[in-house]
Design a protein around this motif. Structure first.
Motif, PDB file in Angstrom:
ATOM      1  N   GLU A   1       0.993  -1.113   0.047  1.00 17.48           N
ATOM      2  CA  GLU A   1       0.058   0.041   0.040  1.00 17.48           C
ATOM      3  C   GLU A   1       0.806   1.327  -0.230  1.00 17.48           C
ATOM      4  O   GLU A   1       1.950   1.333   0.540  1.00 17.48           O
TER       5      GLU A   1
ATOM      6  N   TRP B   1      -4.078   6.131   2.043  1.00 13.50           N
ATOM      7  CA  TRP B   1      -3.159   4.643   1.573  1.00 13.50           C
ATOM      8  C   TRP B   1      -4.190   4.178   0.506  1.00 13.50           C
ATOM      9  O   TRP B   1      -5.356   4.098   0.654  1.00 13.50           O
TER      10      TRP B   1
ATOM     11  N   THR C   1      -4.073   0.571  -2.113  1.00 14.88           N
ATOM     12  CA  THR C   1      -3.603  -0.638  -2.256  1.00 14.88           C
ATOM     13  C   THR C   1      -3.074  -0.752  -3.421  1.00 14.88           C
ATOM     14  O   THR C   1      -3.406  -0.677  -4.496  1.00 14.88           O
TER      15      THR C   1
ATOM     16  N   LYS D   1       1.252  -4.181   3.143  1.00 16.80           N
ATOM     17  CA  LYS D   1      -0.249  -4.218   3.443  1.00 16.80           C
ATOM     18  C   LYS D   1      -0.534  -5.157   4.621  1.00 16.80           C
ATOM     19  O   LYS D   1      -0.416  -6.267   4.358  1.00 16.80           O
TER      20      LYS D   1
END
Length: 214
Positions: A131, A139, A141, A176
């Motif tokens: 991310e 943020w 992905t 992430k």
């Protein structure tokens, strides 16, 4: 719509156009060429008329002025858990490794310039997700875990920041936290893409770009 009409008429099948989920195979490329040729022939037969006005650019003129940072030029200003490496595509001559990580706490920061920032990253069934964010933005992905791409190294372009103040920005990239935590699977990014690098006479800025010092 052109292809669907052929399918509805029993002349074709969507499945015949693909051997993997993203790129057309040879049959798919042949159908694309046929569709374009038919459109051009129809336009040539149509009565002459003034062309319509071009619509406004969807995202302005940012993509007239771009820069790709990859290979040895892709250097983080700070990082933890990333190492130089990761896969390169065998079909792309000259491609250089980027940065790869397996640690759950891996993160890196890069300097980015322009009004739009994107990351070029690897995807397949064997990768994890990253991310990223620009400055203090949300943020985003970077989806590297794509189970449909079995046995095929794919790449994806994900925009992280758009319509930014033209100038220098901080791009943060991190592993992430998701269901793949602790799996040891890698996540890999290959390049940083920047748009909106306007010449001074077109977009004055308070920033003056200089080479990075040590």
């Amino acid at each position: 719509a052109w292809m669907q009409a052929r399918v509805d008429a029993g002349q074709d099948r969507w499945a015949a156009l693909y051997d993997e989920p993203v790129h057309p195979n040879a049959v798919g490329h042949q159908r694309i060429a046929l569709a374009v040729a038919e459109a051009l022939r129809a336009a040539a037969r149509a009565p002459a008329s003034p062309p319509p006005a071009w619509p406004a650019p969807r995202y302005g003129r940012a993509h007239e002025f771009t820069r790709l940072i990859a290979g040895d030029s892709l250097q983080p200003v700070a990082q933890r858990g990333f190492t130089r490496g990761g896969p390169v595509h065998p079909e792309w001559p000259g491609q250089q490794p980027g940065w790869v990580a397996t640690a759950d706490d891996a993160e890196a920061s890069f300097l980015a310039w322009g009004s739009e920032v994107a990351v070029f990253h690897a995807e397949s069934e064997g990768f994890r997700n990253l991310e990223a964010r620009v400055d203090d933005g949300p943020w985003v992905t970077l989806q590297g875990q794509v189970p449909e791409r079995r046995g095929y190294l794919g790449w994806h372009y994900t925009v992280v920041g758009r319509e930014l103040e033209p100038g220098i920005h901080r791009l943060q990239v991190r592993m992430k936290p998701d269901a793949w935590a602790g799996s040891g699977r890698p996540a890999s990014l290959l390049a940083l893409m920047q748009a909106g690098l306007y010449p001074k006479d077109e977009r004055p800025s308070a920033f003056d770009r200089q080479p990075l010092s040590a």
